[in-house]
Design an enzyme around this catalytic site. Sequence first.
Site, short mmCIF file in Angstrom:
data_model
loop_
_atom_site.label_atom_id
_atom_site.label_comp_id
_atom_site.label_asym_id
_atom_site.label_seq_id
_atom_site.Cartn_x
_atom_site.Cartn_y
_atom_site.Cartn_z
N SER A 306 0.80 -1.23 0.00
CA SER A 306 0.00 0.00 0.00
C SER A 306 0.83 1.28 0.00
O SER A 306 0.26 2.37 -0.16
CB SER A 306 -0.94 0.00 1.21
OG SER A 306 -1.89 -1.05 1.09
N THR A 307 2.13 1.19 0.19
CA THR A 307 2.95 2.41 0.08
C THR A 307 2.94 2.95 -1.35
O THR A 307 3.37 4.09 -1.58
CB THR A 307 4.41 2.14 0.52
OG1 THR A 307 4.95 1.08 -0.28
CG2 THR A 307 4.49 1.79 1.99
#
Length: 583
Positions: A306-307
């Site tokens: 999710s970064t």
Amino acid sequence: MKSNQPKRQAKARSMPTVLGWRFAFVLLSLTAVFAALMARAAWLQVVEPDMLVSQGDARSLRVEADTVMRGMISDRHGEELAVSVPVEAIWADPKVVIERHAAADERRWHALAEILQLTPTQLLQKVGDNPQRRFVYLQRQVNPAVVNYVKQLKVPGIYFRQESRRYYPAGEVTAQLLGFTNVDDVGVEGIEKRFDELLTGSAGRKVFRKDAKGREIEVLERFQARQPGNLQLSIDQRIQSVTYRELKKAVLSHGAVSGSAIVVDVQSGEVLAMVNSPSFNPNNRGNAPAYLFRNRAITDTFEPGSTMKPLAVLSALEFGSANLSSKVDTAPGYMRVGGSWVRDANNHKTLDLTGIIQKSSNIGVSKLVLDMPVEHVISLYGNMGLGIDTGLGLNGESSGMLSHRQRWSDHERATLSFGYGLSVTAAQLAKVYATMANGGISRPLTILKTEQIHPGEQVLAPQHAAAMLRMMEANIMPGGTATRAQVKGYRVGGKTGTARKAIVGGYGEDYVASFAGVGPVSDPRLVCVVVINEPAGDFYHGGEIAAPVFANIMSASMQLLNLTPDAPNQNRLSAVPGGSHGG
């Protein structure tokens, strides 16, 4: 009497003949000897003079060399990170040892073997293995106490020579970054290897001829010494120590296999800290396994999870398929894409762009990416620094993996938006977030202190980069996925990442937890990335184990740099002692 007279006369007549023959023989012999000597002299002097010259030189020529230490490595404030200290090597002349029967003096020989941690027999075998040799090392880089003891033994044929040994004051804190040198003072890992030519000087040397009494009579050659260069890194040893302490604590407390962390100055691209855990002691690495020598922050790749969601949102903003007021319907919290499912943890219904980042919605970023050409997404990812090296120029750096193929399935495009189907290093992720924090200007990272900031390249619209900082700040506020990343006194923003590790045929049950963030948001100065590899136990999400590490590192770092607190309704924090230096 008369009968003997003819005999005497005959004998007298034969004497001159005998004497003449003998004289001729002697003369011929002398001539032959003289001719042989002349031929031999001509042979040695004209045809093959090298042997005599070499023997003469061996008796009269001598070489004197200076000792040149390896250059020093320091941090940005001049703190020593790697220095060379003078030591001595113990060596033996086997011919002298054997001719003077050094081993026969058992008391001294046994004492020498004991201090060298050998048996007397092993020592004798080492020295006498080849009696024709004139030089064999017994021990390198010996500490002064051992050298003094051996000198007092006065064992015939045992000698000493000056050399240097590399010492790393910070020990395991900078081990993988700096690397180390071998016994000959040649860099073999890390910074030591990358800048070996700069750090290595050459000794001055004088070749001269001496007379029988050892006096210098003629200097034949003289070579000037080339002094080694010193290296000043961008690293701030104070921030490096804090970063290592917090990372090591997290890796141990969560039973993780490994971890990496990196802190970057947003404005210059200088790396202020780069650490890995577990580490090793570079001053005594005898039992350290080779895999610990790897600088995981630049060599090990992982799927960022999710970064990557901020990049997916930025792609939509840059392409124009979304704007800052756009909303996305994520109900009912799952959707089928290309025969596979994409899910959110909860049904968040309709979300704006800030909500997509704050709630870390897979559905939201998938819909944004599916609404634009995949080529645009790949292009933006590449412009941000994915799939290429960071500019550090360090040995072993990986460029990660970002595919530029033409055909993508819908499901592959969707998973690309939340960090699967590509791989990055911690350093690459730091560069991506530094670009967002720097108003959309992409600059190469550097491990060297620099006075001239690289101009960089504008790859994002400044208003979009600024908007993303506000979105990531919302992520650490109540309701976000990274509330444990909050830093008292400062506004910070960031994004969590939790990704399953790929195995043959799919994904396994091991995770990589990460957090990448920026601070202070009002005037971005630092980016910090934390990666925890394969945490054990029930806690494995980036918000649970990586975000707190980020908070501790950023809190200490911003105070050390005396950055002004910008969080509303909070008192200014006092600077950490010794934190008067700028970045």
